[in-house]
Design a protein around this motif. Sequence first.
Motif, PDB file in Angstrom:
ATOM      1  N   LEU A  81       8.091   5.978   1.673  1.00 27.36           N
ATOM      2  CA  LEU A  81       8.056   4.553   1.737  1.00 27.36           C
ATOM      3  C   LEU A  81       7.322   4.304   0.370  1.00 27.36           C
ATOM      4  O   LEU A  81       5.888   4.444   0.287  1.00 27.36           O
ATOM      5  N   THR A  82       8.009   3.666  -0.502  1.00 27.96           N
ATOM      6  CA  THR A  82       7.317   3.132  -1.974  1.00 27.96           C
ATOM      7  C   THR A  82       7.148   1.548  -1.945  1.00 27.96           C
ATOM      8  O   THR A  82       7.917   0.920  -1.686  1.00 27.96           O
ATOM      9  N   PHE A  83       5.723   1.142  -1.963  1.00 29.11           N
ATOM     10  CA  PHE A  83       5.454  -0.199  -2.146  1.00 29.11           C
ATOM     11  C   PHE A  83       4.830  -0.304  -3.543  1.00 29.11           C
ATOM     12  O   PHE A  83       3.815   0.028  -3.909  1.00 29.11           O
ATOM     13  N   ARG A  84       5.455  -1.225  -4.283  1.00 24.89           N
ATOM     14  CA  ARG A  84       5.181  -1.535  -5.904  1.00 24.89           C
ATOM     15  C   ARG A  84       4.877  -2.705  -5.933  1.00 24.89           C
ATOM     16  O   ARG A  84       6.068  -3.601  -5.670  1.00 24.89           O
ATOM     17  N   ASP A  85       3.998  -3.438  -6.832  1.00 21.48           N
ATOM     18  CA  ASP A  85       3.796  -4.714  -7.157  1.00 21.48           C
ATOM     19  C   ASP A  85       3.657  -4.806  -8.839  1.00 21.48           C
ATOM     20  O   ASP A  85       3.493  -3.520  -9.285  1.00 21.48           O
TER      21      ASP A  85
ATOM     22  N   THR B 120      -4.113 -10.474  -2.664  1.00 22.81           N
ATOM     23  CA  THR B 120      -5.727 -10.860  -3.053  1.00 22.81           C
ATOM     24  C   THR B 120      -5.831 -10.199  -4.297  1.00 22.81           C
ATOM     25  O   THR B 120      -6.901 -10.676  -5.018  1.00 22.81           O
ATOM     26  N   HIS B 121      -5.537  -8.925  -4.498  1.00 25.71           N
ATOM     27  CA  HIS B 121      -5.847  -8.317  -5.849  1.00 25.71           C
ATOM     28  C   HIS B 121      -4.877  -8.154  -7.046  1.00 25.71           C
ATOM     29  O   HIS B 121      -5.331  -8.250  -8.113  1.00 25.71           O
ATOM     30  N   ALA B 122      -3.677  -8.181  -6.633  1.00 26.08           N
ATOM     31  CA  ALA B 122      -2.812  -8.155  -7.767  1.00 26.08           C
ATOM     32  C   ALA B 122      -2.178  -9.221  -8.669  1.00 26.08           C
ATOM     33  O   ALA B 122      -2.233  -9.283  -9.799  1.00 26.08           O
TER      34      ALA B 122
ATOM     35  N   GLY C  50       0.906  -3.139 -12.770  1.00 24.22           N
ATOM     36  CA  GLY C  50       1.311  -2.970 -11.503  1.00 24.22           C
ATOM     37  C   GLY C  50       0.706  -1.838 -10.896  1.00 24.22           C
ATOM     38  O   GLY C  50       0.207  -1.029 -11.400  1.00 24.22           O
ATOM     39  N   THR C  51       0.736  -1.828  -9.450  1.00 28.55           N
ATOM     40  CA  THR C  51       0.278  -0.875  -8.787  1.00 28.55           C
ATOM     41  C   THR C  51       1.289  -0.373  -7.713  1.00 28.55           C
ATOM     42  O   THR C  51       2.160  -0.948  -7.253  1.00 28.55           O
ATOM     43  N   GLU C  52       1.446   1.032  -7.652  1.00 31.84           N
ATOM     44  CA  GLU C  52       2.206   1.610  -6.452  1.00 31.84           C
ATOM     45  C   GLU C  52       1.536   2.639  -5.472  1.00 31.84           C
ATOM     46  O   GLU C  52       0.820   3.400  -5.693  1.00 31.84           O
TER      47      GLU C  52
END
Length: 427
Positions: A355-359, A331-333, A414-416
């Motif tokens: 748990l690392t979630f990165r885009d 939606t946002h990235a 990006g965001t993490e």
Amino acid sequence: MSERLPKILVVDDEPNNLRVYERILAPLNLDIVKAGSGLKALAVAHKHDFFLILMDVQMPGMDGFETASLILDHPKTSHIPVIFITAFARDETFEFKGYMNGAVDYLVKPINDEILKSKVGVFLELYKERLRLDKAFKTKKKAEEELKVHKENLEEIVKARTQELQHSIEHLLTTQDKLVKVEKMASLGRLVSGVAHELNTPIGICVTAASFLEEETCRISEHLQDESLSAEDLTSFCESSIQGSEMLLSNLSRATNLIKKFKLVAVDVSTEELSNLNVIAHIDEIIIEILPALDLTHHQITIEGDKGIVVETYPETLKQVLKELLLNSITHAFEEDIKGHVMIKVEKVDERVRLTFRDDGCGIEADTLAMVFEPFFTTRRGSGASGLGLYIVFNLATHVLKGEVICNSTLGKGTEVIITFPIEHSY
């Protein structure tokens, strides 16, 4: 003033034996008190503080066993050790009777001088050590009492000098408590307002559609009653009914989905059971399951990390967390038609899983980053976003998974989102 000699009680009905004990024990510099019978021993035992009793077993009238039992049954003399002296050879039955009556040791006549002195010497040292401990205890107690007096005086001085500060602290705590309550009410108000706002749109559309259908139904009913209904009117009514029904179903479905998200905010896992699962294998299954529904076909998803990590947690909760993170990135990235990359990494840190979630999407501005976990906060309100995604992630990760959540982002890079939770749920 000369120090008092340690007292020992020697009980024997033979005067010669008493003199022998006195001679043997003379080098130990003791105050030897003698008793010729059990009755005399009972009378003497309560008048002095003896460190040891030498008790002859075979005595007329009251024997040594009975005498020792009566002495050791009295609270004033129960602490005095007793060594029995007997003329009989030692046997288990005889010794057992002695130990049952309080004996700490046995000596068999004829008495060996060195053995007697050695055994008495051991109890003498124990007695002296007890006196030293008593003296040390009294000294310590006296020092504690003096310290207590000084402490009380000091406390009075400190109390007098800090009274104003205490009032200030109490006032600060009261003000802080009020602010917390105000913030809680404000947060509740924002939550209620957000729920009302989100539900108002689909419900309002449903009301409009239902009103329109009601008007059309009344109109067609009038035509039917006065027999003026034409085929054109009936066709128009059918088309309007289909459009209105589709509108009702669409917005009722939207309202239902919103309510499901509101339930997630409540973090109720009463119907979900804890399970042991392999984290990466579980994430693989989640991605395969939700990939078609999230339209991720043009994005690359990479999963890496320790494939052997097994945790005790709630599988459906972890699935919902990952789903909300993926929805947030879609939606946002990433802008439309942009091929993005999402990386999910699993690591073990001490007794916890990170748990690392990165885009690699557009990132989040600093002002916006501070608000990402707020309920109903979104930058895509007009695009159908509810602003509950990361709020749900935060609630589920902290309250259900018993973990912590942080979000980092650099604009344009990006965001993490990092979630850390225990390997064992009860840890």
